[in-house]
Write a protein that holds these residues in place. Sequence first.
Motif, PDB file in Angstrom:
ATOM      1  N   ARG A   1       0.828  -1.028   0.118  1.00 33.94           N
ATOM      2  CA  ARG A   1       0.069  -0.119   0.085  1.00 33.94           C
ATOM      3  C   ARG A   1       0.789   1.282  -0.051  1.00 33.94           C
ATOM      4  N   ALA A   2       1.940   1.443   0.965  1.00 35.29           N
ATOM      5  CA  ALA A   2       2.838   2.515   0.858  1.00 35.29           C
ATOM      6  C   ALA A   2       3.447   2.701  -0.289  1.00 35.29           C
ATOM      7  N   ASP A   3       3.731   1.777  -1.202  1.00 33.29           N
ATOM      8  CA  ASP A   3       4.450   1.803  -2.363  1.00 33.29           C
ATOM      9  C   ASP A   3       3.600   2.199  -3.573  1.00 33.29           C
ATOM     10  N   VAL A   4       2.223   1.714  -3.489  1.00 39.19           N
ATOM     11  CA  VAL A   4       1.260   2.489  -4.306  1.00 39.19           C
ATOM     12  C   VAL A   4       1.123   3.772  -4.188  1.00 39.19           C
ATOM     13  N   GLU A   5       0.997   4.309  -2.861  1.00 35.49           N
ATOM     14  CA  GLU A   5       0.910   5.524  -2.399  1.00 35.49           C
ATOM     15  C   GLU A   5       1.915   6.633  -2.977  1.00 35.49           C
ATOM     16  N   VAL A   6       2.833   5.969  -2.909  1.00 36.79           N
ATOM     17  CA  VAL A   6       4.114   6.767  -3.170  1.00 36.79           C
ATOM     18  C   VAL A   6       3.982   7.103  -4.779  1.00 36.79           C
ATOM     19  N   LEU A   7       3.887   5.856  -5.475  1.00 39.60           N
ATOM     20  CA  LEU A   7       3.826   5.938  -6.932  1.00 39.60           C
ATOM     21  C   LEU A   7       2.830   7.023  -7.480  1.00 39.60           C
ATOM     22  N   ILE A   8       1.464   6.886  -6.779  1.00 37.78           N
ATOM     23  CA  ILE A   8       0.523   7.788  -7.229  1.00 37.78           C
ATOM     24  C   ILE A   8       0.632   9.123  -7.004  1.00 37.78           C
ATOM     25  N   ASP A   9       1.398   9.508  -5.795  1.00 41.60           N
ATOM     26  CA  ASP A   9       1.461  10.761  -5.366  1.00 41.60           C
ATOM     27  C   ASP A   9       2.601  11.280  -6.385  1.00 41.60           C
TER      28      ASP A   9
ATOM     29  N   LEU B   1       3.137  10.612  -9.468  1.00 45.97           N
ATOM     30  CA  LEU B   1       2.610  10.795 -10.898  1.00 45.97           C
ATOM     31  C   LEU B   1       1.468  11.869 -10.943  1.00 45.97           C
ATOM     32  N   GLN B   2       0.729  11.960  -9.685  1.00 46.53           N
ATOM     33  CA  GLN B   2      -0.435  12.901  -9.756  1.00 46.53           C
ATOM     34  C   GLN B   2       0.258  14.255  -9.840  1.00 46.53           C
ATOM     35  N   LYS B   3       1.363  14.538  -9.140  1.00 52.73           N
ATOM     36  CA  LYS B   3       1.787  16.062  -9.077  1.00 52.73           C
ATOM     37  C   LYS B   3       2.743  16.228 -10.369  1.00 52.73           C
ATOM     38  N   ARG B   4       3.240  15.189 -11.041  1.00 48.79           N
ATOM     39  CA  ARG B   4       3.892  15.168 -12.296  1.00 48.79           C
ATOM     40  C   ARG B   4       2.815  15.733 -13.287  1.00 48.79           C
ATOM     41  N   THR B   5       1.784  15.022 -13.281  1.00 48.63           N
ATOM     42  CA  THR B   5       0.692  15.236 -14.394  1.00 48.63           C
ATOM     43  C   THR B   5      -0.300  16.476 -14.298  1.00 48.63           C
ATOM     44  N   VAL B   6      -0.832  16.592 -13.033  1.00 46.73           N
ATOM     45  CA  VAL B   6      -1.801  17.679 -12.747  1.00 46.73           C
ATOM     46  C   VAL B   6      -1.155  18.509 -11.608  1.00 46.73           C
ATOM     47  N   GLU B   7      -0.888  19.660 -12.140  1.00 47.52           N
ATOM     48  CA  GLU B   7      -0.158  20.784 -11.313  1.00 47.52           C
ATOM     49  C   GLU B   7      -0.981  20.998 -10.018  1.00 47.52           C
ATOM     50  N   GLY B   8      -0.609  20.930  -8.975  1.00 43.59           N
ATOM     51  CA  GLY B   8      -0.849  21.331  -7.749  1.00 43.59           C
ATOM     52  C   GLY B   8      -1.841  20.188  -7.277  1.00 43.59           C
ATOM     53  N   SER B   9      -1.564  19.059  -8.005  1.00 46.68           N
ATOM     54  CA  SER B   9      -2.731  18.017  -7.233  1.00 46.68           C
ATOM     55  C   SER B   9      -2.438  17.635  -5.920  1.00 46.68           C
ATOM     56  N   THR B  10      -3.294  17.309  -5.239  1.00 42.69           N
ATOM     57  CA  THR B  10      -3.398  16.959  -3.877  1.00 42.69           C
ATOM     58  C   THR B  10      -3.961  15.442  -3.561  1.00 42.69           C
ATOM     59  N   TRP B  11      -4.504  14.777  -4.918  1.00 46.25           N
ATOM     60  CA  TRP B  11      -5.236  13.522  -4.926  1.00 46.25           C
ATOM     61  C   TRP B  11      -4.469  12.591  -4.084  1.00 46.25           C
ATOM     62  N   THR B  12      -5.102  11.756  -3.207  1.00 42.94           N
ATOM     63  CA  THR B  12      -4.791  10.759  -2.587  1.00 42.94           C
ATOM     64  C   THR B  12      -5.615   9.459  -2.716  1.00 42.94           C
TER      65      THR B  12
END
Length: 213
Positions: free
Chosen positions: A118-126, A128-139
Amino acid sequence: MYTKEQFSLPPAAMRDFVRARSFGVLATHHAGEIFTSPLPIDLRETEDGELFVAGHVARANGMSDVFGTGAPATITVLGPDTYVPAEWFGTRSRIPTWLYCAVEISGRLELSDDTRKRADVEVLIDRLQKRTVEGSTWTLDEIPAHLSEEYLKHIVGYRLLDLRLTSCFRLNQGKGGGESLADALRAADDSARHELARLTLTPPTHDPDRPVA
């Protein structure tokens, strides 16, 4: 991966390339069969500076059977590529070729427990989200808990350790006709060829003091 010294990237450039692409093909071998899966690649470092890859596959994927055995595995990360006809070199007396960019990551598989998965999935999503969507805070926490738990139950996490990175960036190094080739690549309506045009003029492998075979 077969390569030559003049086609090889420096270590830092290989790491940057893998992190920029963040996608590759994992290959394993067990029970007399080769398994391959295209999947997201998260190349990270421990606090001691050791590289590792964190990832996951569907639980139904047969390759997950080998994750807990310490078996060797390889990930291939590909960049832009294209066929190059002779005319693009400004002459008809050249043999056509193929330009491509690739980094191969080899290492030893280790199965992740549920907490680390779960921790690794959360790190990956965080990342890629920040790289793809400016200012993204989605978790992942924004998904109802029962849905995220159901998702996590159907994947198997792994880490690839003791990494060895090799690369092959065939970009017409030392062959001549580079300006004509770059012009032809830029003329194409294709973002990959545009990227290759830039790379052929300034290969990341280039070393002016290194003889090219």
